[in-house]
Design an enzyme around this catalytic site. Sequence first.
Site, PDB file in Angstrom:
ATOM      1  N   HIS A 116       0.220   8.630  -0.182  1.00 19.51           N
ATOM      2  CA  HIS A 116       1.204  10.327  -1.013  1.00 19.51           C
ATOM      3  C   HIS A 116      -0.033  11.509  -1.396  1.00 19.51           C
ATOM      4  O   HIS A 116       0.821  12.019  -1.446  1.00 19.51           O
ATOM      5  CB  HIS A 116       0.786   9.200  -2.414  1.00 19.51           C
ATOM      6  CG  HIS A 116      -0.169   8.898  -3.150  1.00 19.51           C
ATOM      7  ND1 HIS A 116      -0.429   7.020  -3.841  1.00 19.51           N
ATOM      8  CD2 HIS A 116      -0.617   9.935  -3.866  1.00 19.51           C
ATOM      9  CE1 HIS A 116      -1.767   8.341  -3.767  1.00 19.51           C
ATOM     10  NE2 HIS A 116      -1.863   9.210  -4.503  1.00 19.51           N
TER      11      HIS A 116
ATOM     12  N   ASP B 122       0.172   1.968   0.731  1.00 17.58           N
ATOM     13  CA  ASP B 122      -0.369   4.093   0.188  1.00 17.58           C
ATOM     14  C   ASP B 122      -1.662   3.932   1.078  1.00 17.58           C
ATOM     15  O   ASP B 122      -2.410   4.727  -0.203  1.00 17.58           O
ATOM     16  CB  ASP B 122      -0.460   3.628  -0.830  1.00 17.58           C
ATOM     17  CG  ASP B 122      -0.250   5.066  -1.669  1.00 17.58           C
ATOM     18  OD1 ASP B 122      -0.343   6.217  -0.827  1.00 17.58           O
ATOM     19  OD2 ASP B 122       0.105   4.701  -2.956  1.00 17.58           O
TER      20      ASP B 122
ATOM     21  N   SER C 139      -7.024   9.957  -6.416  1.00 21.41           N
ATOM     22  CA  SER C 139      -6.448   8.716  -5.532  1.00 21.41           C
ATOM     23  C   SER C 139      -7.015   8.698  -3.854  1.00 21.41           C
ATOM     24  O   SER C 139      -7.375  10.537  -3.207  1.00 21.41           O
ATOM     25  CB  SER C 139      -4.918   9.476  -5.093  1.00 21.41           C
ATOM     26  OG  SER C 139      -4.304   9.182  -6.235  1.00 21.41           O
TER      27      SER C 139
END
Length: 577
Positions: free
Chosen positions: A157, A188, A266
């Site tokens: 993402h 992911d 992230s």
Amino acid sequence: MAGRKRGRKPKSDPLSPAADIPTSTSPHIDDDVVFSVSNVELIDPPPSTSRPRRGRPRKILKLPENSNPQNGKTLKKATRLVIDKPNGVGVGVASLEGTTVNNADVARVVPAMDAVVKVFCVHTEPNYSLPWQRKRQYSSSSSGFVIKGRRVLTNAHSVEHYTQVKLKKRGSDTKYVATVLAIGTECDIALLTVDDDEFWEGVSAVEFGDLPALQDAVTVVGYPIGGDTISVTSGVVSRIEILSYVHGSTELLGLQIDAAINSGNSGGPAFNDKGNCVGIAFQSLKHEDVENIGYVIPTPVIMHFIQDYEKNGAYTGFPILGVEWQKMENPDLRLSMGMKPDQKGVRIRRIDPTAPESMLLMPSDVLLSFDGVDIANDGTVPFRHGERIGFSYLVSQKYSGDSAAVKVLRRNSEILNFKIKLATQMRLVPAHNKGRPPSYYIVAGFVFTTVSVPYLRSEYGKDYEYEAPVKLLDKLLHEFRQSPDEQIVVVSQVLVADINIGYEEIVNTQVLAFNGKPVKNLKSLASMVENCNDEFLKLDLEYQQVVVLQTKTAKSATSDILTTHCIPSAMSEDLRM
């Protein structure tokens, strides 16, 4: 003149500022190793000031002048020394009781933070409501880290719908253009590389560790919001189970930790106390009733992604057992299925018609084991000592195209053994478009497109699961594809023109048939309309709605409508192929 007190010299507090401890390093000590007051930790707590402690004063660690741990000098009588490295995280603990401190030993317990990079990405998302154009571009920053083979790992993402990706090393002022090698939507994870050789100078790859146990310490490193420099947060592993991956809309193995994971973390690595990477930070739980719940992609999922890419030259995905199952915890249900008291398993409710296992398995079969591992009545299998996990974990360990042995119980109490070939599952309403722009077709102002989760989110917002039409949600949650190329085709909107007067309020309604023929997918609808020689174009829609237009008038009006709305083409590029 005050009299001089006799007696023994009072002991000095080793933690006081006046303590005789060197506060600066020798010029000959390696720059990567820093010794300071805060680096010295005593196992025994300081004595209470109310009751003096008898005995000889505690000896305090001193480094001989011009000493260097790399020289192999032995430091004795030190209980514990905590060594910080500027390019390390947390603390590395090395026992020095009569042992030699080598810089190489320290490097094994302190991970190199120089391998953690900042990821800059410019995104240009498709406009699903106006599928012939894209949204305004925006920028984001996240984290990543270097692995072997001149590659960098980050979250999928973080680079979704990318137009440009750049990487910046710690302490550098240069951003290097990166190339995206693979994007694993379900897990992911994304794999990047940089062509510029200068980027790889002085950077060592991160080593991976084993799956941690509960209460193991973890340290998350990255570039979260709140500053521009690297950030370190620490915690412990609080849970290991099958988690819902928000970005991929899948369920895979995950770690829950109590370290803070914020926006920008992230893609950053999570290290264990040995300095090895045990996961990738990727999401956190935001709720008024919870605090400090973050999630990490563990090493088994990471290695599956990397090996999948190395094996196939591209990311192929995680296989899924294409069945829906029911727990068998009720004793009467087990008895009615002909199960013996010592038999356990789950009941198969439905089977995906497009899945390979549909040729072998049947509804109401009881799945007893997968690859030789017995399945409990609640759908779990043994994981580690004192732990159980959903049996989908066994499936996710496989690769697309692999075979697996399953044992089932049929209605007549017959036990059957099958060898099934696993494949990735495509949903009727896909969770992602895999980075491709949405398909569309326009005739007489009617905009036709396909339904996907991004489309529903674009039309109804993040609460689309509550706001979208019930029939579309039912297909999203419960419907299987009857053929590999089946799609849900809808009238997204009607671009107002004289020819479509009275149809303006038709929005997000499924198209069931065209001139009496079922609509299988968007490409077949476009082909039928383009090749239609009938007098009328008749569309059968959901909720018993009907649209009728004269064929010649509809086709001739399409060109003017496209010009009015500045639409480049009546159909997307993929439909022309």
